[in-house]
Design an enzyme around this catalytic site. Structure first.
Site, PDB file in Angstrom:
ATOM      1  N   GLY A 114      22.251  55.504  46.765  1.00 46.66           N
ATOM      2  CA  GLY A 114      23.499  55.665  47.691  1.00 46.66           C
ATOM      3  C   GLY A 114      22.992  55.373  49.052  1.00 46.66           C
ATOM      4  CB  VAL A 122      37.171  50.933  44.967  1.00 47.50           C
ATOM      5  CG1 VAL A 122      38.408  51.662  45.093  1.00 47.50           C
ATOM      6  CG2 VAL A 122      36.389  50.483  46.139  1.00 47.50           C
ATOM      7  CE1 TYR A 181      32.472  36.014  42.282  1.00 46.14           C
ATOM      8  CE2 TYR A 181      30.790  37.099  43.903  1.00 46.14           C
ATOM      9  CZ  TYR A 181      32.140  36.805  43.482  1.00 46.14           C
ATOM     10  OH  TYR A 181      33.305  37.141  44.055  1.00 46.14           O
ATOM     11  CD  GLN A 201      23.915  51.410  47.135  1.00 41.38           C
ATOM     12  OE1 GLN A 201      23.172  52.317  47.379  1.00 41.38           O
ATOM     13  NE2 GLN A 201      24.207  51.271  45.762  1.00 41.38           N
ATOM     14  CD  GLU A 239      22.440  29.880  45.147  1.00 42.49           C
ATOM     15  OE1 GLU A 239      23.037  29.155  45.772  1.00 42.49           O
ATOM     16  OE2 GLU A 239      21.186  30.371  45.437  1.00 42.49           O
ATOM     17  N   GLY A 240      27.381  29.607  42.737  1.00 41.99           N
ATOM     18  CA  GLY A 240      28.658  29.167  42.207  1.00 41.99           C
ATOM     19  C   GLY A 240      29.691  29.005  43.304  1.00 41.99           C
ATOM     20  NE  ARG A 265      28.487  42.136  50.826  1.00 42.90           N
ATOM     21  CZ  ARG A 265      28.505  42.435  49.242  1.00 42.90           C
ATOM     22  NH1 ARG A 265      29.640  42.842  48.647  1.00 42.90           N
ATOM     23  NH2 ARG A 265      27.734  41.613  48.493  1.00 42.90           N
ATOM     24  N   GLY A 289      21.221  53.425  42.312  1.00 39.96           N
ATOM     25  CA  GLY A 289      20.252  53.558  43.433  1.00 39.96           C
ATOM     26  C   GLY A 289      20.257  54.950  44.069  1.00 39.96           C
TER      27      GLY A 289
HETATM   28  P1  NAD Z   1      40.100  39.332  39.438  1.00 41.96           P
HETATM   29  O1  NAD Z   1      39.030  39.435  38.483  1.00 41.96           O
HETATM   30  O2  NAD Z   1      40.971  40.631  39.444  1.00 41.96           O
HETATM   31  O3  NAD Z   1      40.717  38.021  39.367  1.00 41.96           O
HETATM   32  C1  NAD Z   1      40.360  36.812  39.182  1.00 41.96           C
HETATM   33  C2  NAD Z   1      41.310  36.232  38.350  1.00 41.96           C
HETATM   34  O4  NAD Z   1      41.012  34.885  37.892  1.00 41.96           O
HETATM   35  C3  NAD Z   1      41.616  36.798  36.910  1.00 41.96           C
HETATM   36  O5  NAD Z   1      43.166  37.040  36.862  1.00 41.96           O
HETATM   37  C4  NAD Z   1      41.086  36.031  35.765  1.00 41.96           C
HETATM   38  O6  NAD Z   1      41.795  36.236  34.684  1.00 41.96           O
HETATM   39  C5  NAD Z   1      41.307  34.772  36.518  1.00 41.96           C
HETATM   40  N1  NAD Z   1      40.099  33.684  35.920  1.00 41.96           N
HETATM   41  C6  NAD Z   1      38.771  33.903  35.996  1.00 41.96           C
HETATM   42  N2  NAD Z   1      38.227  32.724  35.535  1.00 41.96           N
HETATM   43  C7  NAD Z   1      39.219  31.713  35.204  1.00 41.96           C
HETATM   44  C8  NAD Z   1      39.357  30.586  34.906  1.00 41.96           C
HETATM   45  N3  NAD Z   1      38.255  29.720  34.536  1.00 41.96           N
HETATM   46  N4  NAD Z   1      40.624  29.804  34.814  1.00 41.96           N
HETATM   47  C9  NAD Z   1      41.683  30.479  35.098  1.00 41.96           C
HETATM   48  N5  NAD Z   1      41.748  31.934  35.646  1.00 41.96           N
HETATM   49  C10 NAD Z   1      40.647  32.332  35.698  1.00 41.96           C
HETATM   50  O7  NAD Z   1      39.287  39.281  40.834  1.00 41.96           O
HETATM   51  P2  NAD Z   1      39.983  39.464  42.503  1.00 41.96           P
HETATM   52  O8  NAD Z   1      39.106  40.796  42.844  1.00 41.96           O
HETATM   53  O9  NAD Z   1      41.159  39.549  42.330  1.00 41.96           O
HETATM   54  O10 NAD Z   1      39.380  38.284  43.021  1.00 41.96           O
HETATM   55  C11 NAD Z   1      39.954  37.086  43.091  1.00 41.96           C
HETATM   56  C12 NAD Z   1      39.062  36.184  44.085  1.00 41.96           C
HETATM   57  O11 NAD Z   1      38.621  36.603  45.328  1.00 41.96           O
HETATM   58  C13 NAD Z   1      37.930  35.762  43.217  1.00 41.96           C
HETATM   59  O12 NAD Z   1      37.478  34.321  43.388  1.00 41.96           O
HETATM   60  C14 NAD Z   1      36.800  36.371  43.819  1.00 41.96           C
HETATM   61  O13 NAD Z   1      35.571  35.895  43.818  1.00 41.96           O
HETATM   62  C15 NAD Z   1      37.251  36.460  45.315  1.00 41.96           C
HETATM   63  N6  NAD Z   1      36.655  37.674  46.007  1.00 41.96           N
HETATM   64  C16 NAD Z   1      37.275  38.982  45.538  1.00 41.96           C
HETATM   65  C17 NAD Z   1      36.524  40.021  46.374  1.00 41.96           C
HETATM   66  C18 NAD Z   1      37.093  41.507  45.935  1.00 41.96           C
HETATM   67  O14 NAD Z   1      36.517  42.358  46.643  1.00 41.96           O
HETATM   68  N7  NAD Z   1      38.071  41.687  45.177  1.00 41.96           N
HETATM   69  C19 NAD Z   1      35.497  39.859  47.263  1.00 41.96           C
HETATM   70  C20 NAD Z   1      35.154  38.794  47.631  1.00 41.96           C
HETATM   71  C21 NAD Z   1      35.628  37.564  46.901  1.00 41.96           C
HETATM   72  N1  UDP Z   2      28.126  51.027  42.598  1.00 38.80           N
HETATM   73  C1  UDP Z   2      27.702  52.242  42.164  1.00 38.80           C
HETATM   74  N2  UDP Z   2      28.243  52.823  41.367  1.00 38.80           N
HETATM   75  C2  UDP Z   2      29.573  52.398  40.392  1.00 38.80           C
HETATM   76  C3  UDP Z   2      29.628  50.899  40.906  1.00 38.80           C
HETATM   77  C4  UDP Z   2      28.821  50.267  41.823  1.00 38.80           C
HETATM   78  O1  UDP Z   2      26.900  52.753  42.928  1.00 38.80           O
HETATM   79  O2  UDP Z   2      29.721  52.878  39.541  1.00 38.80           O
HETATM   80  C5  UDP Z   2      27.486  50.348  43.766  1.00 38.80           C
HETATM   81  C6  UDP Z   2      26.829  48.749  43.502  1.00 38.80           C
HETATM   82  O3  UDP Z   2      25.535  49.097  43.083  1.00 38.80           O
HETATM   83  C7  UDP Z   2      26.985  48.266  44.706  1.00 38.80           C
HETATM   84  C8  UDP Z   2      28.378  48.839  45.597  1.00 38.80           C
HETATM   85  O4  UDP Z   2      28.286  50.038  44.733  1.00 38.80           O
HETATM   86  O5  UDP Z   2      25.608  48.833  45.727  1.00 38.80           O
HETATM   87  C9  UDP Z   2      29.425  47.950  45.422  1.00 38.80           C
HETATM   88  O6  UDP Z   2      29.421  47.596  44.021  1.00 38.80           O
HETATM   89  P1  UDP Z   2      30.730  46.508  43.739  1.00 38.80           P
HETATM   90  O7  UDP Z   2      30.247  46.069  41.939  1.00 38.80           O
HETATM   91  O8  UDP Z   2      32.064  47.229  43.632  1.00 38.80           O
HETATM   92  O9  UDP Z   2      30.667  45.221  44.579  1.00 38.80           O
HETATM   93  P2  UDP Z   2      29.515  44.482  45.128  1.00 38.80           P
HETATM   94  O10 UDP Z   2      29.655  44.624  46.785  1.00 38.80           O
HETATM   95  O11 UDP Z   2      28.041  44.834  44.695  1.00 38.80           O
HETATM   96  O12 UDP Z   2      29.747  43.080  44.927  1.00 38.80           O
END
Ligand code: NAD
Ligand code: UDP
Length: 315
Positions: free
Chosen positions: A207, A188, A145, A209, A147-148, A277, A205
């Site tokens: 908690g 969440v 994730y 973090q 590095e992608g 973070r 862990g």
């Molecule tokens: P999500 O998993 O609910 O939504 C991702 C959507 O992308 C899904 O509808 C999934 O079906 C679709 N998808 C996945 N791979 C696909 C592919 N190869 N082709 C077409 N569709 C594809 O996640 P989200 O929380 O809504 O996140 C949306 C974007 O925001 C993501 O790129 C995520 O990395 C980024 N992001 C989200 C958060 C967060 O806290 N929610 C934080 C940082 C970055």
């Molecule tokens: N976490 C947790 N319990 C859970 C799910 C996540 O303690 O049931 C922790 C996880 O280890 C991380 C933080 O909550 O430290 C946020 O996790 P989340 O998967 O929501 O997103 P991240 O910010 O790690 O990508």
């Protein structure tokens, strides 16, 4: 003026809110999704709108359309989901953005990439500023994730410099709200669902973090502002809520707000889990005049309501 807008990942959590917002503003929206983590339920209310088009498609394959703007949101975001098939996750970020940048180049569209605070890895600079290059493990379980997304940022900048594509990079910090998948494994959704069902609250862990949680409507405001920013500020820009708390404090807040009798249990911390973070949002304030408005209690209240309804529907 009404625009033709492509939202990849539009049936996901953030994408569904974004599609609704763009339609409400009078635009034509193509929502493209492979439904890996997204759901038709998230966009059900939009299907009757004649300006909305739903396309089942995988962004690792080329896609052709005539559009003015592209929001590239497609990518699983929760650690269990992006680690389920790490090679596919990497392909989604890398092949996906190459396909979308090709489309943007041909259409002369503005393209926005949903990047992430994960590009900072387990950060040594706190709060995180955009100029920080991060501390990312290239070979760990989160790397597919992290590095992608880093590679996608590189491609955005190279298409910008080499082909003059109008690019925007946002780095999203932990966001929450309605339309999150109750099973998606993020903190969440896990804590609220566990609290509502009277199950143990699983802290990974000890908690200590920290995370900083942003409500989805605030984030969507920031995303749309960045896309339409007339000053051609291309980012990267942090979008998140700087109000930071430990995961233990967060668990206690959820127990209090749900009135749950659940007890806290401790589970092993997954590898490379960032210890702290918090976004520095000075740049977003200065360049976009953006900052989050929704207080954590107000946002969590709405999210609890959503999950409560969803769990009752699924009974
Ligand atoms: P999500 O998993 O609910 O939504 C991702 C959507 O992308 C899904 O509808 C999934 O079906 C679709 N998808 C996945 N791979 C696909 C592919 N190869 N082709 C077409 N569709 C594809 O996640 P989200 O929380 O809504 O996140 C949306 C974007 O925001 C993501 O790129 C995520 O990395 C980024 N992001 C989200 C958060 C967060 O806290 N929610 C934080 C940082 C970055
Ligand atoms: N976490 C947790 N319990 C859970 C799910 C996540 O303690 O049931 C922790 C996880 O280890 C991380 C933080 O909550 O430290 C946020 O996790 P989340 O998967 O929501 O997103 P991240 O910010 O790690 O990508």
């Amino acid at each position: 003026m009404s625009k033709r807008i492509l939202v990849t990942g539009g049936a996901g959590f953030i994408g569904s809110h974004l599609c609704k917002r763009l339609l409400d503003e009078g635009n034509n929206v193509i929502c493209l999704d492979n439904f890996f983590t997204g759901s038709k339920k998230n966009i059900e209310e939009l299907l009757d709108n004649s300006r909305f088009e739903l396309v089942r498609h995988d962004i690792t394959k080329e896609y052709y359309a005539e559009v003015d703007q592209i929001y590239n949101m497609a990518c699983p975001a929760s650690p269990p989901h992006y680690q389920y098939n790490p090679i596919k996750t990497m392909k989604t970020s890398v092949l996906g953005i190459i396909n979308m940048l090709g489309l943007a180049k041909r259409c002369k569209a503005t393209i926005l990439q949903a990047s992430t605070s994960e590009v900072y890895g387990d950060p040594h600079v706190h709060p995180q500023v955009e100029t920080y290059w991060g501390n990312v493990n290239p070979i760990g379980i989160r790397s597919c994730y992290d590095e992608g997304k880093r590679c996608a940022e590189t491609l955005m900048m190279d298409y910008h410099r080499q082909n003059n594509v109008d690019t925007r990079i946002i780095r999203i910090f932990n966001t929450y709200g309605p339309n999150m998948d109750p099973q998606d494994g993020r903190v969440v959704s896990n804590f609220i669902v566990q609290a509502l069902q009277g199950q143990d609250i699983t802290i990974y862990g000890d908690g200590s973090q920290t995370r900083s949680f942003c409500y989805v409507s605030d984030l969507v405001d920031g995303i749309v502002k960045m896309m339409n920013n007339p000053q051609k500020f291309i980012g990267p820009v942090n979008l998140g809520n700087p109000s930071e708390r430990t995961i233990l404090e967060f668990a206690k807040l959820i127990i209090e707000m749900t009135g749950s009798k659940s007890k806290i249990v401790y589970k092993p911390l997954p590898g490379d889990d960032p210890t702290q973070r918090k976004p520095d949002i000075s740049l977003a304030k200065k360049e976009l005049g953006w900052e989050p408005k929704v207080d954590i209690r107000e946002g969590i209240e709405k999210t609890i309501e959503y999950f409560d309804k969803k769990l009752k529907e699924n009974k």
